[in-house]
Write a protein that holds these residues in place. Structure first.
Motif, PDB file in Angstrom:
ATOM      1  N   THR A 188       0.844  -1.189   0.000  1.00  0.00           N
ATOM      2  CA  THR A 188       0.000   0.000   0.000  1.00  0.00           C
ATOM      3  C   THR A 188       0.881   1.242   0.000  1.00  0.00           C
ATOM      4  O   THR A 188       1.741   1.400   0.854  1.00  0.00           O
ATOM      5  CB  THR A 188      -0.923   0.009   1.229  1.00  0.00           C
ATOM      6  OG1 THR A 188      -1.721  -1.173   1.207  1.00  0.00           O
ATOM      7  CG2 THR A 188      -1.831   1.221   1.230  1.00  0.00           C
ATOM      8  N   THR A 194      -7.478   4.377  -1.807  1.00  0.00           N
ATOM      9  CA  THR A 194      -6.413   3.421  -1.497  1.00  0.00           C
ATOM     10  C   THR A 194      -5.622   3.160  -2.768  1.00  0.00           C
ATOM     11  O   THR A 194      -6.201   2.893  -3.824  1.00  0.00           O
ATOM     12  CB  THR A 194      -6.981   2.085  -0.966  1.00  0.00           C
ATOM     13  OG1 THR A 194      -7.733   2.350   0.213  1.00  0.00           O
ATOM     14  CG2 THR A 194      -5.871   1.096  -0.645  1.00  0.00           C
ATOM     15  N   THR A 242      -3.350   5.486   1.612  1.00  0.00           N
ATOM     16  CA  THR A 242      -4.702   5.097   1.996  1.00  0.00           C
ATOM     17  C   THR A 242      -5.314   6.164   2.901  1.00  0.00           C
ATOM     18  O   THR A 242      -4.617   6.796   3.687  1.00  0.00           O
ATOM     19  CB  THR A 242      -4.728   3.712   2.681  1.00  0.00           C
ATOM     20  OG1 THR A 242      -6.088   3.320   2.864  1.00  0.00           O
ATOM     21  CG2 THR A 242      -4.018   3.709   4.010  1.00  0.00           C
TER      22      THR A 242
END
Length: 129
Positions: free
Chosen positions: A8, A16, A11
């Motif tokens: 990731t 996201t 986010t």
């Protein structure tokens, strides 16, 4: 990316960005399908409020003694144009390019937010290869 963990890059409650997906407001875009991303800036058109203010000034000054006008006269006459001009905001957009064309995926009035999303998508595009 079979078997690889998803990384990731950004986010929050609305967006996201991972190495595989870009999710915004319930819509998912595959990073592998995105060829480029850019931040677009749309500034408001302030011609109409400015024209309204000029028209109001001309109407106010036509044939009247300006010394007899109170501050309330000036405020009441100029207020609509000034309020209209003040409430106009610049909009920032995340625009994705793919083989099928361009798509505006995210729009906001907050430039740092949109800049962070664009940077995260750029990181995901670079690191997918």
């Amino acid at each position: 990316m079979s078997g690889a963990a998803e990384t990731t890059y950004y986010t929050n409650d609305r967006v996201t960005v991972t190495n595989a997906r870009f999710m915004v407001d319930g819509e998912t875009h595959a990073i592998s399908g995105i060829t480029s991303v850019k931040l677009e800036v749309k500034k408001p058109n302030r011609i109409l409020p400015a024209a309204l203010i000029i028209f109001e000034l001309l109407a106010l000054t036509s044939g009247k003694n300006l010394a007899t006008l109170s501050i309330w006269h000036w405020a009441i006459i100029l207020l609509p144009g000034l309020i209209w001009m003040c409430f106009q905001r610049t909009h920032y957009t995340v625009t994705l390019a793919s083989a099928s064309g361009e798509h505006r995926a995210l729009k906001s009035k907050v430039k740092p937010f949109v800049s962070e999303v664009v940077e995260a998508i750029n990181q995901a595009i670079v690191r997918r290869a």
